[in-house]
Scaffold this active site. Structure first.
Site, short mmCIF file in Angstrom:
data_model
loop_
_atom_site.label_atom_id
_atom_site.label_comp_id
_atom_site.label_asym_id
_atom_site.label_seq_id
_atom_site.Cartn_x
_atom_site.Cartn_y
_atom_site.Cartn_z
N TYR A 49 3.30 2.98 14.12
CA TYR A 49 2.35 3.15 13.01
C TYR A 49 1.37 4.28 13.30
CZ TYR A 49 3.18 -0.54 9.56
OH TYR A 49 3.68 -1.30 8.52
N GLU A 87 0.85 -1.18 0.00
CA GLU A 87 0.00 0.00 0.00
C GLU A 87 0.89 1.24 0.00
OE1 GLU A 87 -1.81 -1.27 3.56
OE2 GLU A 87 -3.60 -2.06 2.59
#
Length: 585
Positions: free
Chosen positions: A201, A82
């Protein structure tokens, strides 16, 4: 090495490094990190291309960035990466790599124009009950306790999160929420994975919290990433004279320790069964990819399950040999010793029957043959026992793909749980059986499933023992620095080298390790682009806060008169304007 931001550094061209003309560089591994290191050696350090050699165990380059047409089996994608706009090192590299599709354009130009003309977003992110919309409507449904857990992890120090699992720092209120479903299926996180990686993240992609439910945060290439990225990189490097040496396994590297410094002296290889040693000269470099998320991957086919290969894994064995030579070279056993916690399986389904695309279109609400965005990212069958997700990218996904076929990528996070239709675990299933389970989750009538799966598609399953190994709980020092302290002529590359600046399981991380290695070892007079700083931007933080509260306003406590006074004061300043602009008051 320095980290910088802004156009001044981004557009500057460095002069050739000292001794560039006489320098020889040996790159271990032809994955994205190794290819990136070769680009930066040639483009920024000024090393002649003919002096750069990539040693690759496989027959082709690309590592995990794959996309193959396997004879007798079909198209194969082990996984897709991604992408987003703030992958600073990746796009810095791709601006210099010519497109194979558009004359006079770079790969970055081609990618940018494609995503401008056809922006990515999903119209259906999750389903339940065989294809019915899950009904989240973009909501996260995070209870207050879950919100507090998130905030606590976000504000914690790295040291506080080291060695801990996600389910040790996040309660069930969070783990049962749609937010976690969106998150875990998008990034392939398990509850037993690293709380530290989860925290990193959150910081790295806080500007994309609002894009989690519909994938508007993401961007994708025109074709599979082997054809869209690896082939242009290989053409660019070949034109520069870089040598690609396939079918060459690097088994070991010798080092000399002197006065607090460490030098690599000899690279040991096996090429087509013959042992060859490479002696490193005074100005020579060796840049080594360590570990691998696709090591020991095994392909099945439509009639054969993929096999879980738990035998010796070459990339991991190589790192283990290196790690014995110096404590600063990391601890590979932390990542490669728990296959049951790091494996999952993917499958590539190619449709042959025209009835199947109609079910795809019913769910994604787009024509899969349009050549434009289809699912816009994964669709998760939320109540699937395998926690199955599947995606259809722009078609054709392969340049040689027949126009009447659709290539679908499927993966399951719970590969040892029996399926809903196929009463077997995903790891036990043939490609045909995985196709049956996928058709069932899409809502195909049960009396049509077996016929369509048998003759209407072909499926190649792939089992990957180490695919999430970098998510296991870890401590400082488990991953070696890209350039360890005292290292004079060597560096580590890839997902298991530590930059301290970014998050793993991204193309950006691989490219960043290649850039940092080259810039440090050759003293390139240009800064490495700093990681995008959204975690320090109050606007992004406010926007993420609003989205995680599903748009609910802040309840100002106290008597009505006090609330009125506080809100009145806020109305007169920039803080109030920001809070109102981002929907908090």
């Amino acid at each position: 090495m320095q980290h910088t931001a802004g156009n001044y550094e981004a557009f500057a061209r460095p002069r050739p490094a000292e001794h560039a003309e006489s320098m020889h560089a040996w790159i271990v591994g032809g994955g994205l990190a190794g290819l990136a290191a070769a680009v930066f050696l040639v483009r920024d350090a000024g090393v002649p291309g003919k002096n750069v050699t990539i040693l690759e165990k496989s027959a082709i380059a690309g590592g995990a960035l794959d996309g193959l047409d396997v004879p007798e089996k079909g198209f194969v994608i082990r996984g897709g990466r991604e992408l987003e706009n703030h992958m600073e090192c990746l796009w810095d590299m791709m601006r210099s790599v010519p497109s194979l599709e558009i004359e006079g354009a770079s790969v970055l130009d081609e990618f940018y124009w494609l995503n401008k003309d056809d922006p990515n977003y999903s119209l259906r992110r999750a389903t339940v009950e065989q294809g019915r919309d899950a009904g989240h409507e973009g909501r996260f449904d995070l209870p207050k306790k879950a919100q507090k857990d998130l905030l606590r992890v976000f504000l914690a120090t790295r040291e506080e999160m080291e060695g801990k699992r996600i389910d040790e720092v996040m309660g069930r209120e969070f783990l049962d929420s749609p937010f976690w479903m969106y998150w875990r299926t998008m990034f392939a996180f398990e509850e037993w994975h690293s709380a530290l990686e989860f925290k990193l993240y959150l910081h790295r992609f806080v500007h994309h919290i609002g894009g989690l439910p519909d994938f508007s945060a993401l961007k994708f290439s025109k074709y599979n990433q082997y054809e869209s990225f690896v082939l242009p990189l290989m053409k660019y490097l070949g034109d520069q004279g870089v040598v690609f040496q396939p079918s060459t396994e690097v088994t070991d590297v010798d080092f000399a320790h002197r006065g607090g410094t460490i030098r690599a002296t000899t690279v040991h290889t096996v090429r087509e069964g013959a042992e060859e040693d490479i002696e490193l000269g005074e100005h020579d470099l060796v840049l080594m990819t360590i570990g691998s998320l696709v090591d020991n991957s095994d392909e099945g086919d439509h009639a054969t399950p993929a096999r879980l290969n738990t035998g010796p894994a070459p990339a991991w064995e190589f790192w283990k040999r290196l790690a014995k030579k110096d404590p600063s070279f990391g601890r590979p056993e932390v990542f490669c010793s728990s296959i049951d916690k790091t494996k999952w399986e993917s499958a590539t389904v190619t449709t042959l029957d025209e009835r199947i695309p109609a079910y795809i279109e019913k769910i994604c609400q787009r024509n899969p043959f349009s050549g434009r965005v289809v699912t816009g990212g994964i669709v998760t069958a939320e109540d699937s026992p395998w926690l199955m997700s599947w995606t259809v990218n722009r078609q054709p996904h392969f340049k040689k793909q027949p126009k009447d076929q659709i290539v679908v990528w499927v993966y399951g996070l719970f590969v040892d749980t029996p399926g809903a239709y196929v009463k077997k675990t995903m790891s036990e299933c043939t490609g045909e059986e995985i196709t049956q389970e996928w058709l069932y989750q899409m809502g195909v009538p049960e009396d049509e499933i077996e016929e369509l799966a048998a003759a209407g598609a072909k499926c190649v399953p792939v089992m990957m023992p180490y695919v999430t190994s970098f998510f296991l709980p870890r401590h400082a020092g488990d991953r070696p620095l890209v350039v360890p302290e005292g290292a004079k002529n060597f560096a580590f590359l890839g997902q298991f080298a530590e930059t301290g600046r970014d998050t793993i399981f991204t193309t950006e991380y691989s490219v960043r390790t290649g850039m940092e290695a080259v810039y440090q070892l050759t003293d390139v007079e240009r800064g490495v682009p700093e990681t995008w700083g959204s975690t320090y931007d109050v606007r992004d933080l406010l926007d993420a806060t609003t989205r995680m509260r599903d748009g609910k306003k802040i309840n100002v406590p106290g008597p009505a008169a006090l609330r009125k006074r506080i809100l009145g004061r806020l109305d007169k300043g920039e803080v109030g304007e920001l809070l109102e602009e981002y929907g908090l008051i």
